[in-house]
Structure formats: C-alpha cells, structure tokens
Scaffold this active site. Structure first.
Site, PDB file in Angstrom:
ATOM      1  N   GLU B  66       0.812  -1.215   0.000  1.00 48.91           N
ATOM      2  CA  GLU B  66       0.000   0.000   0.000  1.00 48.91           C
ATOM      3  C   GLU B  66       0.846   1.266   0.000  1.00 48.91           C
ATOM      4  O   GLU B  66       0.459   2.267  -0.622  1.00 48.91           O
ATOM      5  CB  GLU B  66      -0.943   0.005   1.213  1.00 48.91           C
ATOM      6  N   HIS B 135     -10.544  -4.951  11.028  1.00 49.94           N
ATOM      7  CA  HIS B 135     -11.268  -4.991   9.747  1.00 49.94           C
ATOM      8  C   HIS B 135     -12.673  -4.420   9.878  1.00 49.94           C
ATOM      9  O   HIS B 135     -13.525  -4.702   9.040  1.00 49.94           O
ATOM     10  CB  HIS B 135     -11.374  -6.431   9.230  1.00 49.94           C
TER      11      HIS B 135
END
Lengths: 331, 339
Positions: B66, B135
């Site tokens: 990322e 998450h």
C-alpha cells in the site's frame, strides 16, 4: 558512457553553483541565530539540511535528464533542485518563506515543488519513492517520453517503502532509477550500525534488476553508470538501482555538532572534496583554462547574488495566505 | 441529476463500478489500481466488470504494497493521470498513512496550487459482521481531521454514483469511504434501503452538500453512511409516538455542509448525531461544535451523540452489537434530552 566537454563543464559549473549557493545560505541562516542558536530566528528559520559534498550525485545523474523527466528528492534537496533547473530565485524566496517562493512560502527548504521541471522533494525518509514510481507508471501508460529518478539516502533503503517500490518497479518494468546517495550517516547512526549489507546495490538482486555501486564520489563515474541506467529505462528495459559513495561535508542539519564523527573524519572528507578534484582534472586535461575557472566563479557568484537579493527584497506573504491552496477550486 | 427518475435499482458496489466505467470511457487518464480489483472485481464488488472492458493496463492489480501504490497514485496524478486507488479496508491505513496524509494530501498546498493531485482513494469501512478490530473500523474522523483530503461517504447507490463521478473529476485527493454493510454484497448482509434507483446516464452529486432524507420538525438526526439508515429507522419509531424527526445525510465530511446542519437544527431545536466511528475527538463532536459555535440558542436541550464507544472493536457478536449504533439507541438519546 563518458561526458563530452560541454557536459563536463556543465557538471563542474552546476556543482560549484550548488556549493557556493549553500555557502551563501549557510551564512544567511546564521543571521539572527548567534550567539544563541535559535532555529526559529533569522531570515531563514527552521531546519536546514545542506548537501555540500554530495553534488556529484546530482550532476552525474541529472546530466542525462530533460525537463520532462521526473525527479523526487529528499529533505536534503538543494543540489538536485539546482541540477534539475528549479528556478533559483523562486527556490531561494521559498527558503526565505517569501511570497515569490515556489509555493508562496508554504513549503520551505524541504518542500520545493516545481512542475515546470518535474521536481519534487519531501521531508520524510523514502517518501519520494512511491511518487517516482507513479510518474514512471504514468509515462508508460500515456506512452509519453520520460523516466523518473528517485534520489534517496542510504538510510531510506531500510524503509519498507524501498522494498515495495523496487518490487513494483521491477514487476511492472517501469522506467525508474533509484539513486542511493550513501553519505555513511543517518543523522548520527552510521551505515554499518544500521544496515545489514555493506553495499545497498546488492539488494537489486532481490528484484531481479541491475544494481551498480559507484565508489569515490566521482561525478564522471556516476555519469557513466547513470547514463547506462537511464538509457536502459528509456528503451523500456526497466528499473535500475544505483548506490553512490558520497560525503556529507556538513552536519545532518545546521546546528548539528557532529560529536559522533570519528576524529579526523571531516578533514579527510574535505581533502577529497569532489569540486576541486574535478576542476584540477579538467585543468590538467586542458578542458578548462584558468580564465574559464575565473569566469565560472564570477557567473556563479552573480547568479547567487541575484537569487539572494530577489529573496531578501521579496515581501512576506499576507499571514492569512496560510489559508489558501489547501484545495484546488472545483471547476 | 436528470429530472426523469430512473427505476433501475443498483447496489452501491454496482453504482461505484458504473461511475468509474463511465468516466474511463470518456477520459483515458482515469485508471484503477489496488489489491484484488481486477479479476476479482474488488473484495467488495466495486470494480466488477472493469477488467473485461478496460484490460489489465488500466485495471491494475497490485501486490500488497500500500505504501508504494498510494505513493504511486500521487505521483501519477501529479504527472497528469487520474488514478482511482483502493485501500481494501480503511483499517489498513496504518501501513501507508504517510503516503496519504503527508504526501497525497499536502502536495497541492506545498506547491502553492501549482500541482494538481486528482486521486480518488476508495476504501471500505464499518463492522457489524464480527470481523474484529482490524477490519471493522470507520475512521471517518481520522481522515476528515487531516487537511488536504476531501472525504465522502454515501448512504445509497444513487449518491455513490454521483459522488464517485464528482470525485474522479475533482483535482484534489478525495477519500471515498464506502460502508461494507451498505455495499450490496450478499455475504456481508445488506441494508436494503441502500439499493435505490440510479440513473443510467452520468451525473455528479456535489461534494460538500448534505441531503435532508426525511423532513421533520421536532429533532434533527445527523449521520452518514450506515448512520443514516439507523436514523431513518429511529425516525419511524419516533413517528409512531408522534415525534417528527428530520434526518440529514451528510454525504460529505470534507467539505462539511455546516449550513445544512445549522438550518435543520434551527428548525427543530434538537440534535442527535449518529456515527459508527469512535466517539471521542471525532465526527459527532465536530457536528455539535458547528451548531454551538454558530448559535447555542438554537438548541432547546443538550445535543446527544450515538457513536462507537472508545474501545477497539470486539469480535464476539454480543460484544460488537452492544457497541454499534442502532435505532433504539437513537430513540433512547431522544428520550434522554428531556421534553
């Protein structure tokens, strides 16, 4: 790949301009900061990271670049900015925090951004790698000419961004050249105390790409290696990693007392200063005359005087200008 | 938006993909990159079909890197492209936030406006399905707090399409936060009210404009994304008791439509803010401060907030459900105001 006489002369002139420029900045930086060092005082407040000693890295690589090629640089950006052709007056005004600066004083010396010559730098170690990767990707996708060069220090190789970027550049076969300026020190921590391998170019093997090491801070040797790498990238053959052995003649930033340096190290560094070395080589080879040296000195001094005068005379921005340019207006 | 209402209903996932596809057809600078966005079509379905139409040069799967690809999106945008880049879960900002808040978000300012940085960063938010604390976060306030990024979060498919089109056309970084529970993915459970008629033709929903999604006169319920649906359900419950609640869908956090918030509270005199992000130092406090700074006398009683408590998100169903906002909590907040 060897530089022609004109390129060699450009390299010498540009190294000298960068060096004399930083000497001027160093002097101005201390205005208002003596006898007590106060970083916020004087015409140039804030941190100041000088690049003197590292000029060969900038000129040896950037000699091969055009304005449309992208360079991302670091918190120590002056030598690369000057070699890339960032407007010296606007750059100086930026370093002074003036309205006429590249960003109107919003960035300062660590944030010199100039779209006219595709130059950016940043204050976070290894931050420029991703944007350089993106510029290389953009050129490939658009079918436009241009390569990207990310200059980093040897300390940045130990950042995760380095691994991610090298892998992606190799995976996508992008025209990216990563140039590691190894000045042996990350602030006060030496390379041998921070880095598991002696030379970072060997890390290229991890990505299946060429890696080169250039010893001895030699602009002509850098020119040779960088030229091959950049030509390779322009041919669409992918990225290259280059590590250059260079010298940081100053502290990490101004005000750094450098107690961590071994006794005598600084003297040895100055004894191998690359600028007089190139000058003497060129004089010996008949590529420069004593008159050339004098006229280059004078031209460099004139450009610096003009840039500093421009910066000093420029007004400060309106304080409330701070609130502008966080966003582009919606068109 | 076209005046003739479409009757074709889409999920938010489909609406996002349609907006991206329509922009990609007319602007070759637009491309998509991220993890699992090509063959898979995005873990949350928002790039489905794009690989088949546009190919793997413009729909680029990335490695799990990322930092590099967020940085690359910035570099490509500054070089004239218009990348749409996916951060699969907003929780993953932790591995790449320098590339986002220190670089992507600051280069317009640091260049005095001479560089454009047209990146759309789309990222999933929200919990409720027992995915635990790495998450399930929303982190709206974290992005909205830091300058240089526009932040949007739709509650329904029509707004998702219009906001995505507006985001792609914007010259600034836009963080497009889509809530997993609204996405229309069957396996995540889905809020049916997010699936609404969406015009087939291109349109934009202006970034920075809230929408009154239910008019009322007794209390204003302000929310975004899933919070809007909780607010609408609470308004139904309150209506059964004869209380008229107005529900304001913020749609954008940056810029924030402060005028719409103030106008609604000026009408109702009462304010409840719903947010699935952590309560302290976040969206709810900002909304309340907006009203109080403007004119504290607009408020007939203390404003209330229904937000996620200041603890990490737990896995176990009863634990997580205890923490999440819902309609009952909003009704209870109304009752707590005293009448």
């Amino acid at each position: 790949m060897q530089p022609g006489r004109a390129e060699k002369r450009w390299m010498y002139e540009t190294m000298l301009l960068s060096r004399r420029y930083e000497e001027a900045i160093e002097k101005i930086y201390l205005e208002g900061k003596q006898p007590r060092f106060d970083m916020a005082a004087g015409p140039i407040p804030g941190e100041m990271h000088l690049s003197n000693g590292q000029e060969p890295c900038a000129v040896g690589v950037i000699a091969h670049l055009e304005a449309h090629d992208t360079v991302t640089a670091t918190h120590r950006p002056h030598h690369q900015a000057i070699a890339k052709g960032v407007d010296l007056k606007e750059m100086t005004a930026e370093i002074f925090g003036k309205k006429a600066g590249l960003s109107g004083g919003r960035g300062g010396h660590m944030h010199l951004l100039d779209p006219r010559v595709n130059f950016v730098c940043s204050g976070i170690i290894a931050q420029g790698l991703g944007p350089a990767l993106g510029a290389a990707l953009s050129r490939t996708m658009q079918g436009k000419p241009g390569v990207a060069v990310a200059f980093i220090g040897e300390g940045a190789v130990n950042q995760g961004a380095f691994h991610e970027t090298m892998n992606l550049a190799a995976l996508w076969n992008l025209p990216l050249i990563v140039v590691v300026e190894d000045n042996a020190w990350g602030i006060s921590v030496s390379k041998k105390d921070s880095t598991a391998v002696e030379r970072n170019h060997v890390r290229a093997a991890a990505y299946g790409i060429p890696g080169h090491f250039v010893p001895d801070n030699d602009p002509i040797a850098i020119y040779d290696v960088a030229g091959e790498a950049i030509a390779r990238a322009r041919r669409g053959e992918g990225p290259t990693l280059i590590e250059i052995e260079t010298d940081r003649l100053a502290g990490h930033f101004m005000g750094d007392a450098e107690q961590y340096r071994p006794e005598g190290e600084k003297d040895a560094l100055f004894a191998r200063d690359p600028i007089p070395r190139l000058r003497d080589q060129m004089l010996a080879a008949g590529e420069l005359s004593a008159e050339d040296v004098a006229s280059i000195d004078a031209a460099v001094a004139r450009r610096i005087d003009e840039a500093v005068a421009f910066a000093r005379e420029s007004p400060y921005p309106e304080p409330s200008d701070a609130l502008e340019h966080a966003f582009h207006p919606v068109t | 938006m076209p005046e003739e209402a479409s009757t074709r209903k889409l999920t938010i996932a489909r609406a996002m993909a349609e907006a991206i596809a329509q922009e990609m057809r007319v602007d070759e600078r637009v491309f998509v990159m991220g993890e699992d966005i090509a063959a898979l079509g995005g873990v949350f379905g928002n790039t489905r079909g794009l690989l088949d139409e546009f190919g793997d040069k413009r729909i680029r799967d990335t490695p799990i890197s990322e930092t590099a690809f967020m940085g690359a999106a910035t570099g490509a945008a500054m070089d004239g492209m218009r990348p749409v880049v996916e951060l699969m879960f907003v929780d993953f900002m932790g591995v790449c936030f320098d590339a986002i808040y220190n670089c992507m978000a600051k280069n317009v300012y640091f260049s005095g406006g001479s560089f454009k940085v047209p990146v759309v960063l789309m990222t999933s938010t929200g919990g409720g399905y027992s995915d635990a604390g790495q998450h399930s976060q929303c982190l709206y306030g974290s992005f909205a707090h830091l300058p240089g990024m526009k932040v949007v979060s739709p509650s329904n498919a029509r707004d998702a399409k219009g906001l995505m089109t507006a985001a792609i056309r914007d010259d600034n970084p836009v963080v497009f936060m889509y809530h997993k529970g609204l996405q229309g993915m069957g396996w995540l459970g889905t809020e049916p009210a997010a699936i609404v008629p969406v015009p087939e033709e291109t349109f934009t929903t202006p970034i920075g404009k809230a929408a009154v999604v239910r008019e009322g006169s007794d209390v204003t319920i302000v929310g975004l994304a899933m919070g809007v649906h909780h607010g609408l359900r609470a308004a139904e419950q309150l209506a059964e008791r004869g209380v008229s609640a107005e529900v304001l869908d913020l749609r954008s956090l940056v810029p924030l439509d402060r005028e719409a918030i103030i106008a609604s509270v000026a009408k109702t005199g009462r304010l409840i803010v719903v947010d699935e992000d952590y309560q302290s130092y976040g969206v709810t406090g900002e909304i309340i401060a907006t009203v109080v700074e403007h004119d504290v006398r607009l408020l007939e009683s203390s404003p209330q907030r229904v937000a996620y408590p200041d603890v990490p998100i737990p896995f176990s169903r009863p634990l997580e459900q205890f923490c999440l906002p819902n309609a009952d909590k909003i009704v209870a907040a109304y009752d707590a105001m005293g009448h």
